[in-house]
Write a protein that holds these residues in place. Structure first.
Motif, PDB file in Angstrom:
ATOM      1  N   GLU A   1       0.730  -1.155   0.007  1.00 47.72           N
ATOM      2  CA  GLU A   1       0.036  -0.152  -0.050  1.00 47.72           C
ATOM      3  C   GLU A   1       1.032   1.237   0.038  1.00 47.72           C
ATOM      4  OE1 GLU A   1      -4.034   1.011   2.250  1.00 47.72           O
ATOM      5  OE2 GLU A   1      -2.348   1.230   3.719  1.00 47.72           O
ATOM      6  N   THR A   3       1.174   4.926   1.121  1.00 47.50           N
ATOM      7  CA  THR A   3       0.496   6.055   1.747  1.00 47.50           C
ATOM      8  C   THR A   3       1.035   7.268   1.452  1.00 47.50           C
ATOM      9  OG1 THR A   3       1.950   5.400   3.527  1.00 47.50           O
ATOM     10  CG2 THR A   3      -0.333   4.198   3.292  1.00 47.50           C
ATOM     11  N   PRO A  64      -3.389   0.923  -3.190  1.00 52.26           N
ATOM     12  CA  PRO A  64      -2.755  -0.135  -2.803  1.00 52.26           C
ATOM     13  C   PRO A  64      -1.595  -0.219  -4.128  1.00 52.26           C
ATOM     14  CG  PRO A  64      -5.040  -0.413  -2.480  1.00 52.26           C
ATOM     15  CD  PRO A  64      -5.020   1.066  -2.965  1.00 52.26           C
ATOM     16  N   ARG A  67      -2.778  -2.286  -6.919  1.00 44.18           N
ATOM     17  CA  ARG A  67      -3.534  -1.412  -8.016  1.00 44.18           C
ATOM     18  C   ARG A  67      -2.958  -0.768  -8.936  1.00 44.18           C
ATOM     19  NH1 ARG A  67      -8.537   2.304  -6.135  1.00 44.18           N
ATOM     20  NH2 ARG A  67      -9.486   2.588  -8.172  1.00 44.18           N
TER      21      ARG A  67
END
Length: 336
Positions: A1, A3, A64, A67
């Motif tokens: 992920e 962030t 993510p 993705r």
């Protein structure tokens, strides 16, 4: 992920129409690249099957990594195929190239208003994709004995499917509540939809629902002056005056623009001037030609609101009657 922290609550503009361009310090370049790749894949999906649409897609605090990688792989594969076949099927390179160039401003690389993507601006860019698809279908069906008929049948199916999806989508735009609730169903942490629903619930007298939506908007984006204002209005409507005043004060702390102008001045402000531009009042006189000229029915005693924007009346847009997009527009209250 991947962030990026809770930067969105500090840099997003509550007014998208006037949303400020965000600096690279506020929205890291890595976040913009990741979002651009995911948005590209999202636009391709929407072009193929327009579902899960919303009026606003909030820029996420995290995307993510899988993705992002999948989106990058999809875009790379399409570009590779277009390059490989550019001699035998040049329309692929043309169509994809058109799409990638025209969609560039909608990828969030220049971040405006806190939105991750803006599919409402993609119609022109989709033209390239449709050209690529149409020419490919014609190329594949040409060798068939009934190639023309097959192309027509496929086109008819596509148009019928698009009409069905459009009809369903129109239902989401029947009113502000339907639009906001659909946005919440297809997006995550959509603070703007929560704010809009809070305002809509106040107008409908559903004050408990208005409070719930305003509080959820503040959970997502705690600095929202608009959400606090809505919360104050709803609390006042329920008779909780002290709580409402507290929310109004906190809203002013979150958006102290008029205080800044009062203390520091403004290049277009010539004292003395009453600050504020959300003007409302009661009509005390109606000009003889007003109702005839504007097709209105104003009368003395009516309550009214005055729009803050002031068009110049002289530019090309104003002369065409497009005063909402006046190039020289000023605002009541702090601009002369």
């Amino acid at each position: 992920e991947i962030t990026y922290g809770d930067w969105s609550s500090d840099v997003c503009s509550s007014d998208l129409a006037g949303g400020a361009v965000q600096s690279f310090d506020a929205v890291p370049f890595g976040a913009r690249i990741a979002n651009a790749l995911v948005s590209l894949a999202g636009y391709l999906r929407i072009a193929a099957w327009p579902s899960g649409l919303a009026f606003f897609y909030p820029f996420p605090d995290a995307i993510p990594a899988g993705r992002v990688a999948a989106s990058a792989l999809l875009v790379t594969a399409l570009v590779g195929a277009a390059v490989r076949d550019w001699k035998s099927r040049p329309w692929l390179a043309f169509g994809l190239g058109w799409f990638l160039v025209v969609v560039l401003p909608m990828l969030g690389l220049v971040q405006v208003g806190g939105q991750a993507m803006a599919d409402r601006y993609t119609y022109l860019s989709f033209t390239g994709l449709f050209v690529a698809v149409a020419w490919t279908v014609a190329d594949l069906t040409a060798p068939l004995a009934s190639g023309r008929e097959a192309s027509i049948a496929l086109a008819a199916v596509a148009v019928a499917a698009a009409a069905a999806v459009t009809t369903r989508q129109l239902g989401n735009w029947r009113d502000s509540v339907a639009l906001g609730e659909h946005a919440l169903a297809v997006t995550e942490d959509n603070w703007l939809a929560q704010e809009n629903l809070s305002a809509a619930m106040i107008e409908r007298g559903r004050l408990d629902d208005a409070i719930a939506h305003a509080e959820e908007a503040l959970r997502i984006r705690g600095t929202s002056a608009r959400a606090r204002g809505n919360l104050g209005r709803a609390l006042a409507g329920k008779g909780h005056v002290d709580a409402a005043i507290d929310q109004y004060r906190r809203a002013l702390e979150s958006d102290p623009a008029d205080v800044k102008i009062r203390n520091n001045g403004h290049q277009n402000l010539t004292p003395p001037r009453t600050l504020g531009h959300e003007v409302a009042g009661e009509i005390v006189e109606v000009g003889a030609e007003v109702n005839t000229l504007f097709g209105s029915d104003w009368k003395v005693g009516d309550r009214t609101q005055v729009i803050a924007a002031v068009p110049c009346g002289d530019c090309h847009e104003c002369r065409k009657g497009w005063m909402a997009v006046c190039a020289n527009q000023t605002s009541v209250g702090y601009r002369s």
